[in-house]
Scaffold this motif. Sequence first.
Motif, PDB file in Angstrom:
ATOM      1  N   ASP A   1       1.035  -0.932   0.041  1.00 46.07           N
ATOM      2  CA  ASP A   1       0.100   0.145   0.347  1.00 46.07           C
ATOM      3  C   ASP A   1       1.044   1.153   0.134  1.00 46.07           C
ATOM      4  N   LYS A   2       2.074   1.330   0.605  1.00 41.90           N
ATOM      5  CA  LYS A   2       2.386   2.492   0.598  1.00 41.90           C
ATOM      6  C   LYS A   2       4.055   2.422  -1.105  1.00 41.90           C
ATOM      7  N   LEU A   3       3.883   1.641  -1.284  1.00 45.68           N
ATOM      8  CA  LEU A   3       4.953   1.919  -2.683  1.00 45.68           C
ATOM      9  C   LEU A   3       4.217   2.783  -3.297  1.00 45.68           C
ATOM     10  N   PRO A   4       5.771   3.599  -3.964  1.00 48.55           N
ATOM     11  CA  PRO A   4       4.854   4.904  -5.297  1.00 48.55           C
ATOM     12  C   PRO A   4       4.405   4.523  -6.282  1.00 48.55           C
ATOM     13  N   ASN A   5       3.414   4.784  -6.405  1.00 43.26           N
ATOM     14  CA  ASN A   5       3.106   4.712  -7.424  1.00 43.26           C
ATOM     15  C   ASN A   5       2.372   3.231  -7.660  1.00 43.26           C
ATOM     16  N   GLN A   6       2.312   2.463  -6.680  1.00 39.37           N
ATOM     17  CA  GLN A   6       2.508   0.635  -6.737  1.00 39.37           C
ATOM     18  C   GLN A   6       3.086   0.379  -7.809  1.00 39.37           C
ATOM     19  N   ASP A   7       4.352   0.631  -7.508  1.00 36.87           N
ATOM     20  CA  ASP A   7       4.992   0.131  -8.828  1.00 36.87           C
ATOM     21  C   ASP A   7       5.955  -0.852  -8.054  1.00 36.87           C
ATOM     22  N   PRO A   8       6.582  -1.852  -8.603  1.00 36.63           N
ATOM     23  CA  PRO A   8       7.279  -3.604  -7.397  1.00 36.63           C
ATOM     24  C   PRO A   8       8.096  -2.681  -7.128  1.00 36.63           C
ATOM     25  N   PRO A   9       8.559  -3.267  -5.426  1.00 35.01           N
ATOM     26  CA  PRO A   9      10.238  -2.362  -5.083  1.00 35.01           C
ATOM     27  C   PRO A   9      11.580  -3.878  -5.837  1.00 35.01           C
ATOM     28  N   TRP A  10      11.341  -4.541  -6.998  1.00 39.53           N
ATOM     29  CA  TRP A  10      12.265  -4.745  -7.696  1.00 39.53           C
ATOM     30  C   TRP A  10      12.594  -4.363  -8.948  1.00 39.53           C
ATOM     31  N   SER A  11      13.856  -3.673  -9.271  1.00 40.76           N
ATOM     32  CA  SER A  11      13.835  -3.253 -10.702  1.00 40.76           C
ATOM     33  C   SER A  11      14.235  -4.539 -11.834  1.00 40.76           C
ATOM     34  N   ASN A  12      14.647  -5.616 -11.427  1.00 37.09           N
ATOM     35  CA  ASN A  12      14.929  -6.455 -11.984  1.00 37.09           C
ATOM     36  C   ASN A  12      14.541  -7.370 -11.553  1.00 37.09           C
ATOM     37  N   ARG A  13      15.505  -8.791 -12.124  1.00 37.87           N
ATOM     38  CA  ARG A  13      14.460 -10.285 -11.511  1.00 37.87           C
ATOM     39  C   ARG A  13      15.970 -10.921 -10.973  1.00 37.87           C
ATOM     40  N   HIS A  14      17.633 -10.131 -11.066  1.00 41.32           N
ATOM     41  CA  HIS A  14      18.477 -10.456  -9.875  1.00 41.32           C
ATOM     42  C   HIS A  14      17.929 -10.285  -8.396  1.00 41.32           C
TER      43      HIS A  14
ATOM     44  N   PHE B   1      15.173  -9.589  -7.187  1.00 40.21           N
ATOM     45  CA  PHE B   1      13.797 -10.178  -7.388  1.00 40.21           C
ATOM     46  C   PHE B   1      14.302 -11.430  -6.110  1.00 40.21           C
ATOM     47  N   ILE B   2      15.017 -12.188  -7.278  1.00 34.75           N
ATOM     48  CA  ILE B   2      14.851 -13.441  -6.676  1.00 34.75           C
ATOM     49  C   ILE B   2      15.986 -13.199  -5.632  1.00 34.75           C
ATOM     50  N   HIS B   3      16.818 -12.046  -5.676  1.00 29.73           N
ATOM     51  CA  HIS B   3      17.485 -12.287  -3.686  1.00 29.73           C
ATOM     52  C   HIS B   3      17.044 -11.793  -2.416  1.00 29.73           C
ATOM     53  N   ASP B   4      15.309 -11.109  -2.789  1.00 33.06           N
ATOM     54  CA  ASP B   4      14.309 -10.559  -1.822  1.00 33.06           C
ATOM     55  C   ASP B   4      13.665 -11.932  -2.027  1.00 33.06           C
ATOM     56  N   ALA B   5      13.120 -13.031  -3.301  1.00 31.22           N
ATOM     57  CA  ALA B   5      12.823 -13.969  -3.092  1.00 31.22           C
ATOM     58  C   ALA B   5      11.724 -14.230  -1.626  1.00 31.22           C
ATOM     59  N   THR B   6      13.203 -15.559  -0.764  1.00 29.86           N
ATOM     60  CA  THR B   6      12.976 -15.524   0.629  1.00 29.86           C
ATOM     61  C   THR B   6      12.232 -14.322   1.943  1.00 29.86           C
TER      62      THR B   6
END
Length: 280
Positions: free
Chosen positions: A107-120, A122-127
């Motif tokens: 809910d706090k994300l600016p413009n409801q954009d995801p917090p990851w800019s690339n797949r790398h 995302f994978i680092h944050d997956a757990t």
Amino acid sequence: MNIKRLSSLITLCIALGLCAGEADSQQRLPTLSKKELRQIGSLIYRNECGGKAENLVAWNEGEEFPSLGIGHFIWYPTGKEGPFQETFPALLEYYQSKGVKLPAWVDKLPNQDPPWSNRHEFIHDATSERVGELRQFLIDTIPLQTSFLVNRFQISLDNLLEHSPKELHDHIKTQFYRVANSPMGMYALIDYVNFKGEGTNPSERYMEEGWGLLQVLEEMDGTETGAPAVNQFVEAAGKVLARRVENSPTERNEKRWLPGWKNRLSTYNSKTTNGSRNIY
């Protein structure tokens, strides 16, 4: 007027009325029961995520975006755009319109954009705890995701007609409703719109040819409902997707996906899915 002739006229009027009623019923979407909605959601969950909770939050190799929920709704990173329609922000808006509280960090994300800019990233944050919270939220709201998919589909016909020549409108409506009023037809249409879109987005084209529901309906002909309608839908969709692969950029290597796409289409006209008989 003699009684015999009057009786004949009454019989004719009743017959015409029944025919008109039958024709009218074929120009409406059938009402889905709660059980049918659950089954549609379950089938789409299986199609997109293999029915596995861990796949509700994913970023597939070779794609420029994460995919979330039972429909693998696209969520483009900040500042990035692609040829495919982004759908996850619309799902978030749907949740809010239903009074559903989003995970606080989402809910706090600016413009409801995801917090990851690339797949790398995302994978680092997956757990992480926040990804786990998002996954649980998506598990808990599967019925609402199904409702979102159905709502999206229900307005699709107007969009198809708006983006097609007027002389094709009758053909498109005939094909749309003959599939919808056939066993497995609503599932086929709802899943295909989620799977490959409506076919009205100009950016979703290769060599100026789309691959969405509009293009599949244009490929069809005939008027019969039932199994022939759904079988023809599957055949037309197979042709449209094969054409997409043929037109696609070589570097995307889309031919690797075609067997899986065709397997998915086969669930539309199958009486059983992994051994469980469908109810409609």
